[in-house]
Write a protein that holds these residues in place. Structure first.
Motif, PDB file in Angstrom:
ATOM      1  N   THR A  73      61.642 -82.142 -16.212  1.00  0.00           N
ATOM      2  CA  THR A  73      60.219 -81.811 -16.100  1.00  0.00           C
ATOM      3  C   THR A  73      59.783 -80.808 -17.158  1.00  0.00           C
ATOM      4  N   LYS A  74      60.777 -80.117 -17.781  1.00  0.00           N
ATOM      5  CA  LYS A  74      60.446 -79.078 -18.754  1.00  0.00           C
ATOM      6  C   LYS A  74      60.660 -79.512 -20.198  1.00  0.00           C
ATOM      7  N   GLU A  75      61.640 -80.390 -20.439  1.00  0.00           N
ATOM      8  CA  GLU A  75      62.015 -80.654 -21.819  1.00  0.00           C
ATOM      9  C   GLU A  75      62.843 -81.929 -21.937  1.00  0.00           C
ATOM     10  N   TYR A  76      63.054 -82.326 -23.189  1.00  0.00           N
ATOM     11  CA  TYR A  76      64.022 -83.370 -23.503  1.00  0.00           C
ATOM     12  C   TYR A  76      65.310 -82.693 -23.950  1.00  0.00           C
ATOM     13  N   LYS A  77      66.437 -83.090 -23.374  1.00  0.00           N
ATOM     14  CA  LYS A  77      67.723 -82.532 -23.764  1.00  0.00           C
ATOM     15  C   LYS A  77      68.486 -83.566 -24.583  1.00  0.00           C
ATOM     16  N   PHE A  78      68.834 -83.198 -25.801  1.00  0.00           N
ATOM     17  CA  PHE A  78      69.638 -84.058 -26.662  1.00  0.00           C
ATOM     18  C   PHE A  78      71.032 -84.189 -26.049  1.00  0.00           C
ATOM     19  N   SER A  79      71.546 -85.421 -25.976  1.00  0.00           N
ATOM     20  CA  SER A  79      72.820 -85.640 -25.308  1.00  0.00           C
ATOM     21  C   SER A  79      73.871 -86.294 -26.187  1.00  0.00           C
ATOM     22  N   GLY A  80      73.469 -86.983 -27.253  1.00  0.00           N
ATOM     23  CA  GLY A  80      74.463 -87.625 -28.101  1.00  0.00           C
ATOM     24  C   GLY A  80      73.816 -88.609 -29.047  1.00  0.00           C
ATOM     25  N   ALA A  81      74.589 -89.055 -30.032  1.00  0.00           N
ATOM     26  CA  ALA A  81      74.066 -89.996 -31.023  1.00  0.00           C
ATOM     27  C   ALA A  81      75.203 -90.870 -31.536  1.00  0.00           C
ATOM     28  N   ILE A  82      74.845 -92.057 -31.982  1.00  0.00           N
ATOM     29  CA  ILE A  82      75.812 -92.987 -32.551  1.00  0.00           C
ATOM     30  C   ILE A  82      75.110 -93.880 -33.563  1.00  0.00           C
TER      31      ILE A  82
END
Length: 522
Positions: A73-82
């Motif tokens: 509800t507060k933010e987008y959290k980066f979790s990973g990339a490929i």
């Protein structure tokens, strides 16, 4: 063209749960069939999509590279990339720290819509902070320590019962150190403070081209030579930083005006000069520094420039490890330039020109002022480790902010405990005018909070004395960090019987023996 994707996201959560193991496995290979989801899906509903799209929403087409994001509800959290590959399954492994209890949405996004992304076998596994620390401790026991069995014998070969034994580490086996600069040459306090703690170093500027060749053909190695003598005197290993730097901003000021043919001559002179000078004296070379982010030389001398440089350095100095050294690989960068998958692609590209090159991964690790994303860091190291190259943390620091020392300690603990890491060098060279981003001491060489963190961890990692006693057969068993030790034996009855032995605790040998047996004859 279809892109198919596996996902494993790890959460470091703040709630208590039953203890869970951590799975360090990862891959960036093209897979003919998707792997089973780690942790059987963890807390993800319908992880293998065996029940259609239950709990999932179909969205518009996307393209590679693919980023995983968690929306709160507060933010987008980066979790990973490929960088997902076409026509096979690619594994995305990442993580984030959960600081809220709510329903969140897991997104996969990319920057184009020219391909379809298929997602299968999804895992989302929570760990408490206690469990996270437990993973670190378990790995340290396996990767950094070894059980050692001592037997104390008298001069007739009889066991010494109830002998007092003090085991003191003189030198840590795991390479741990900091960068230095020429200020160490004229400051005895700096000499002592540094040499009493560290076993490896990198010179901040003294081996860089703009220092060594301030004008065409005018060389200066005075400071670098003197610093290398200091390091050798104290048994400190040195990383060579660097042969060439691919960033246009950090070239000797006379280089920018050279034509391509003149530049090629200058580069050849530079490589031959520094590598020949320090051949066989260093534990590694940063050959073409930061060439994931920059391409100054490739743009002028051809796209195969890096491969040619690595081969040339190897031909001159064949026994020294060659590093691809770059930043924003484990620090949760969202630019994608040096993500773990792209890093591996680049180092394999260099390796393709010569499979015999002794290549290694160098991670600068300049962490921002925000809390470090330890789950992402661990998952990224898992991915890098899957490629089979040695991994070093080469320039570790944390940006200044109120909890700098706390974040610094978190990152050091995570790096030291990961089974893929072979050594750590912090980017904390002291200067009377201030350090790059982080100092460990003040100008009187009294520890700052960050220096206290280093001393605390050194003590935890074995730089202390263990006092114990032998049993009735003269044996004692303990678990010691790899390193060099001094063992002092004394006996309560034979008052004058005190002996000192020097020993070395080594990693498991080829026979995979779990214990190291040492007889101490007095």
């Amino acid at each position: 063209m279809n892109i198919v994707l596996l996902l494993c996201v790890i959460i470091l959560a703040g709630f208590e749960a039953e203890a869970l193991y951590y799975d360090y496995s990862a891959t960036i290979e093209c897979l003919a069939h998707p792997q089973k989801p780690l942790y059987n899906g963890g807390i993800i509903e319908n992880p293998e999509l065996n029940d259609g799209l239950k709990a999932w929403i179909q969205v518009s087409e996307a393209d590679v590279p693919v980023i995983a994001m968690v929306k709160t509800t507060k933010e987008y959290k980066f979790s990973g990339a490929i960088d997902a590959k076409p026509n096979c399954w690619s594994m995305l492994k990442g993580g984030f720290t959960a600081d809220t209890t709510e329903v969140v949405e897991l997104y996969f996004q990319s920057n184009t819509t020219s391909v379809e992304i298929w997602i299968d076998n999804i895992s989302l596994q929570p760990f408490t902070e206690k469990e996270w620390s437990s993973h670190q401790e378990q790995t340290i026991e396996k990767a950094r320590k070894r059980k050692v069995v001592f037997q104390a014998l008298d001069e007739q070969g009889n066991p010494l019962q109830n002998a007092s034994v003090n085991v003191t580490m003189n030198k840590l086996g795991f390479p741990f150190g900091s960068s230095i600069n020429k200020n160490i040459l004229s400051n005895n306090a700096y000499h002592y403070w540094f040499a009493s703690r560290f076993t490896v170093t990198t010179f901040e500027d003294e081996m860089k081209w703009y220092t060594n060749e301030y004008a065409p053909g005018k060389e200066n190695y005075f400071e670098a030579d003197a610093m290398l003598r200091y390091a050798k005197k104290h048994g400190i290993f040195v990383r060579g930083h660097n042969v060439i730097w691919d960033d246009s901003r950090y070239q000797p000021n006379w280089v920018s005006a050279l034509s391509p043919s003149q530049l090629n001559v200058a580069v050849q002179r530079r490589v031959n000069s520094i590598v020949q000078r320090y051949k066989g004296q260093l534990i590694g070379w940063d050959v073409v520094n930061e060439n994931l982010h920059f391409s100054f030389f490739e743009s002028k001398l051809g796209q195969d420039f890096s491969a040619r440089m690595y081969n040339q350095v190897h031909n001159i100095d064949p026994r020294t490890t060659l590093f691809l050294n770059d930043y924003n690989t484990i620090e949760e960068s969202r630019d994608g330039v040096s993500s773990p998958s792209r890093y591996i692609q680049k180092i394999r590209q260099i390796q393709s020109s010569n499979r015999q090159l002794p290549l290694a991964i160098g991670l600068e690790s300049h962490f921002p002022s925000s809390p470090p994303n330890l789950p992402y860091m661990r998952a990224s190291l898992d991915i890098l480790r899957s490629a089979g190259f040695p991994i070093w943390i080469t320039e570790l620091d944390v940006a200044s902010q109120p909890n700098q020392a706390g974040y610094f300690e978190q990152v050091l603990r995570e790096a030291h405990s990961h089974p893929g890491i072979r050594g750590i060098v912090m980017w904390t060279a002291w200067s009377p005018h201030g350090c790059y981003r982080m100092c460990l001491t003040d100008n009187n060489f009294k520890n700052l909070p960050t220096g206290d963190v280093v001393d605390k961890l050194l003590k935890e990692w074995g730089k202390t004395t263990i006092s114990t006693m032998t049993d009735k057969y003269g044996f004692l068993e303990t678990s010691l960090f790899h390193g060099e030790y001094e063992v002092e034996i004394s006996h309560p009855v034979k008052k004058n019987l005190t002996f000192t032995h020097k020993i070395q605790v080594l990693p498991k040998d080829e026979s995979k023996k779990t214990r190291q047996f040492i007889k101490l004859s007095v």
